[in-house]
Design a protein around this motif. Sequence first.
Motif, PDB file in Angstrom:
ATOM      1  N   CYS A  30       0.828  -1.208   0.000  1.00 34.56           N
ATOM      2  CA  CYS A  30       0.000   0.000   0.000  1.00 34.56           C
ATOM      3  C   CYS A  30       0.863   1.258   0.000  1.00 34.56           C
ATOM      4  O   CYS A  30       0.551   2.241  -0.677  1.00 34.56           O
ATOM      5  CB  CYS A  30      -0.942  -0.002   1.199  1.00 34.56           C
ATOM      6  N   GLU A  31       1.985   1.190   0.725  1.00 37.20           N
ATOM      7  CA  GLU A  31       2.921   2.318   0.782  1.00 37.20           C
ATOM      8  C   GLU A  31       3.517   2.634  -0.594  1.00 37.20           C
ATOM      9  O   GLU A  31       3.787   3.781  -0.912  1.00 37.20           O
ATOM     10  CB  GLU A  31       4.071   1.998   1.747  1.00 37.20           C
ATOM     11  N   ARG A  32       3.713   1.589  -1.367  1.00 34.67           N
ATOM     12  CA  ARG A  32       4.360   1.734  -2.672  1.00 34.67           C
ATOM     13  C   ARG A  32       3.628   2.775  -3.533  1.00 34.67           C
ATOM     14  O   ARG A  32       4.241   3.610  -4.183  1.00 34.67           O
ATOM     15  CB  ARG A  32       4.371   0.343  -3.315  1.00 34.67           C
ATOM     16  N   TRP A  33       2.293   2.723  -3.520  1.00 26.59           N
ATOM     17  CA  TRP A  33       1.504   3.672  -4.335  1.00 26.59           C
ATOM     18  C   TRP A  33       0.768   4.699  -3.473  1.00 26.59           C
ATOM     19  O   TRP A  33       0.308   5.710  -3.984  1.00 26.59           O
ATOM     20  CB  TRP A  33       0.508   2.923  -5.216  1.00 26.59           C
ATOM     21  N   GLY A  34       0.671   4.401  -2.194  1.00 28.11           N
ATOM     22  CA  GLY A  34      -0.110   5.279  -1.320  1.00 28.11           C
ATOM     23  C   GLY A  34       0.719   6.350  -0.631  1.00 28.11           C
ATOM     24  O   GLY A  34       0.167   7.174   0.092  1.00 28.11           O
ATOM     25  N   ASN A  35       2.028   6.321  -0.858  1.00 30.24           N
ATOM     26  CA  ASN A  35       2.884   7.287  -0.151  1.00 30.24           C
ATOM     27  C   ASN A  35       2.725   8.701  -0.716  1.00 30.24           C
ATOM     28  O   ASN A  35       2.242   8.898  -1.828  1.00 30.24           O
ATOM     29  CB  ASN A  35       4.349   6.819  -0.158  1.00 30.24           C
ATOM     30  N   GLU A  36       3.169   9.673   0.084  1.00 29.35           N
ATOM     31  CA  GLU A  36       2.952  11.073  -0.264  1.00 29.35           C
ATOM     32  C   GLU A  36       3.701  11.489  -1.531  1.00 29.35           C
ATOM     33  O   GLU A  36       3.180  12.259  -2.346  1.00 29.35           O
ATOM     34  CB  GLU A  36       3.383  11.940   0.914  1.00 29.35           C
ATOM     35  N   GLY A  37       4.906  10.964  -1.685  1.00 29.26           N
ATOM     36  CA  GLY A  37       5.695  11.290  -2.875  1.00 29.26           C
ATOM     37  C   GLY A  37       4.996  10.858  -4.146  1.00 29.26           C
ATOM     38  O   GLY A  37       4.959  11.599  -5.136  1.00 29.26           O
ATOM     39  N   PHE A  38       4.395   9.669  -4.111  1.00 33.67           N
ATOM     40  CA  PHE A  38       3.662   9.186  -5.284  1.00 33.67           C
ATOM     41  C   PHE A  38       2.428  10.064  -5.517  1.00 33.67           C
ATOM     42  O   PHE A  38       2.062  10.330  -6.655  1.00 33.67           O
ATOM     43  CB  PHE A  38       3.283   7.706  -5.123  1.00 33.67           C
ATOM     44  N   GLY A  39       1.852  10.525  -4.415  1.00 37.19           N
ATOM     45  CA  GLY A  39       0.715  11.439  -4.516  1.00 37.19           C
ATOM     46  C   GLY A  39       1.095  12.746  -5.212  1.00 37.19           C
ATOM     47  O   GLY A  39       0.363  13.243  -6.070  1.00 37.19           O
ATOM     48  N   GLN A  40       2.270  13.259  -4.860  1.00 39.98           N
ATOM     49  CA  GLN A  40       2.735  14.509  -5.491  1.00 39.98           C
ATOM     50  C   GLN A  40       3.041  14.297  -6.970  1.00 39.98           C
ATOM     51  O   GLN A  40       2.757  15.163  -7.807  1.00 39.98           O
ATOM     52  CB  GLN A  40       3.968  15.042  -4.757  1.00 39.98           C
ATOM     53  N   TYR A  41       3.620  13.146  -7.263  1.00 40.30           N
ATOM     54  CA  TYR A  41       3.906  12.793  -8.658  1.00 40.30           C
ATOM     55  C   TYR A  41       2.605  12.749  -9.471  1.00 40.30           C
ATOM     56  O   TYR A  41       2.532  13.298 -10.584  1.00 40.30           O
ATOM     57  CB  TYR A  41       4.641  11.449  -8.660  1.00 40.30           C
ATOM     58  N   CYS A  42       1.563  12.143  -8.902  1.00 42.57           N
ATOM     59  CA  CYS A  42       0.259  12.081  -9.588  1.00 42.57           C
ATOM     60  C   CYS A  42      -0.317  13.476  -9.788  1.00 42.57           C
ATOM     61  O   CYS A  42      -0.906  13.775 -10.829  1.00 42.57           O
ATOM     62  CB  CYS A  42      -0.730  11.216  -8.803  1.00 42.57           C
ATOM     63  N   GLN A  43      -0.129  14.339  -8.789  1.00 39.99           N
ATOM     64  CA  GLN A  43      -0.587  15.726  -8.904  1.00 39.99           C
ATOM     65  C   GLN A  43       0.139  16.444 -10.047  1.00 39.99           C
ATOM     66  O   GLN A  43      -0.484  17.169 -10.833  1.00 39.99           O
ATOM     67  CB  GLN A  43      -0.374  16.449  -7.568  1.00 39.99           C
ATOM     68  N   SER A  44       1.442  16.205 -10.155  1.00 39.45           N
ATOM     69  CA  SER A  44       2.212  16.809 -11.259  1.00 39.45           C
ATOM     70  C   SER A  44       1.702  16.321 -12.606  1.00 39.45           C
ATOM     71  O   SER A  44       1.560  17.111 -13.549  1.00 39.45           O
ATOM     72  CB  SER A  44       3.701  16.454 -11.153  1.00 39.45           C
ATOM     73  N   LEU A  45       1.413  15.019 -12.695  1.00 35.66           N
ATOM     74  CA  LEU A  45       0.889  14.469 -13.963  1.00 35.66           C
ATOM     75  C   LEU A  45      -0.461  15.105 -14.292  1.00 35.66           C
ATOM     76  O   LEU A  45      -0.737  15.426 -15.449  1.00 35.66           O
ATOM     77  CB  LEU A  45       0.730  12.950 -13.865  1.00 35.66           C
TER      78      LEU A  45
END
Length: 229
Positions: free
Chosen positions: A173-188
């Motif tokens: 869950c951390e792999r995709w649920g972490n904050e960094g991945f969240g920021q990356y998705c926001q950038s996309l």
Amino acid sequence: MEEKLKAEEKKIGMTEAWLRKHRLLYTGATRHPFILSIRDGTVDIAAFKTWLAQDYLFVRAFVPFAASVLIKAYKESDDNTDMEVILGGVAALKDEISWFKNEANKWGISLSNVVPQKPNKNYCGLLDSLTRPEVEYSVAITAFWAIEAVYQESFAHCLGEGSQTPQELKETCERWGNEGFGQYCQSLQNIANLHLQKASDDELKNAEVALLSVLEHEVEFWNMSCASV
Ligand SMILES: Cc1ncc(CNC=O)c(N)n1
């Protein structure tokens, strides 16, 4: 384009306008019973193992699609930070493939014998069709964002307040649920919105269709994981 006007009125991006319009489908993809069962700790481990093995195959097929988006960003974007965001995503896939191999090992799954199931094949077929050079950058980046965002929203939900996710699934869950991945998705999402703003009506239609296809395939992918138990 009706939604474009609505998005402009509300000062929100095109992707947000579409998610509002297709809320039920988006919720279906990000709050699927499989995800809810991880979150409440009742997940069937056989379903999890099926998901893991099938997703390994999916991620392998995702690499050439991601590379095609990178090529489009290089050719079609005047802002070179676009390319860097996507390059970061492409680079992370190398580590992700290693992670899948390691995780499969932990669960005693042999990845060399995994056969893709129909919903997985269909989804990989969509990726393949979106890889074609004729597919506009705005369409490809919209699909790319949606694919990443569904996983981010789904797995972040398993880690949120009150979740009872089993310890041995937390790393997943951390792999995709972490904050960094969240920021990356926001950038996309920001990149997609910027390009959709400049897109023709025809491109907008294609991007919305691509978004819907992604969401439908994500639901089918979760269904497949549960059904094989
Ligand atoms: C079916 C599916 N959708 C999205 C992702 C997330 N992207 C890359 O890892 C994934 N791994 N699998």
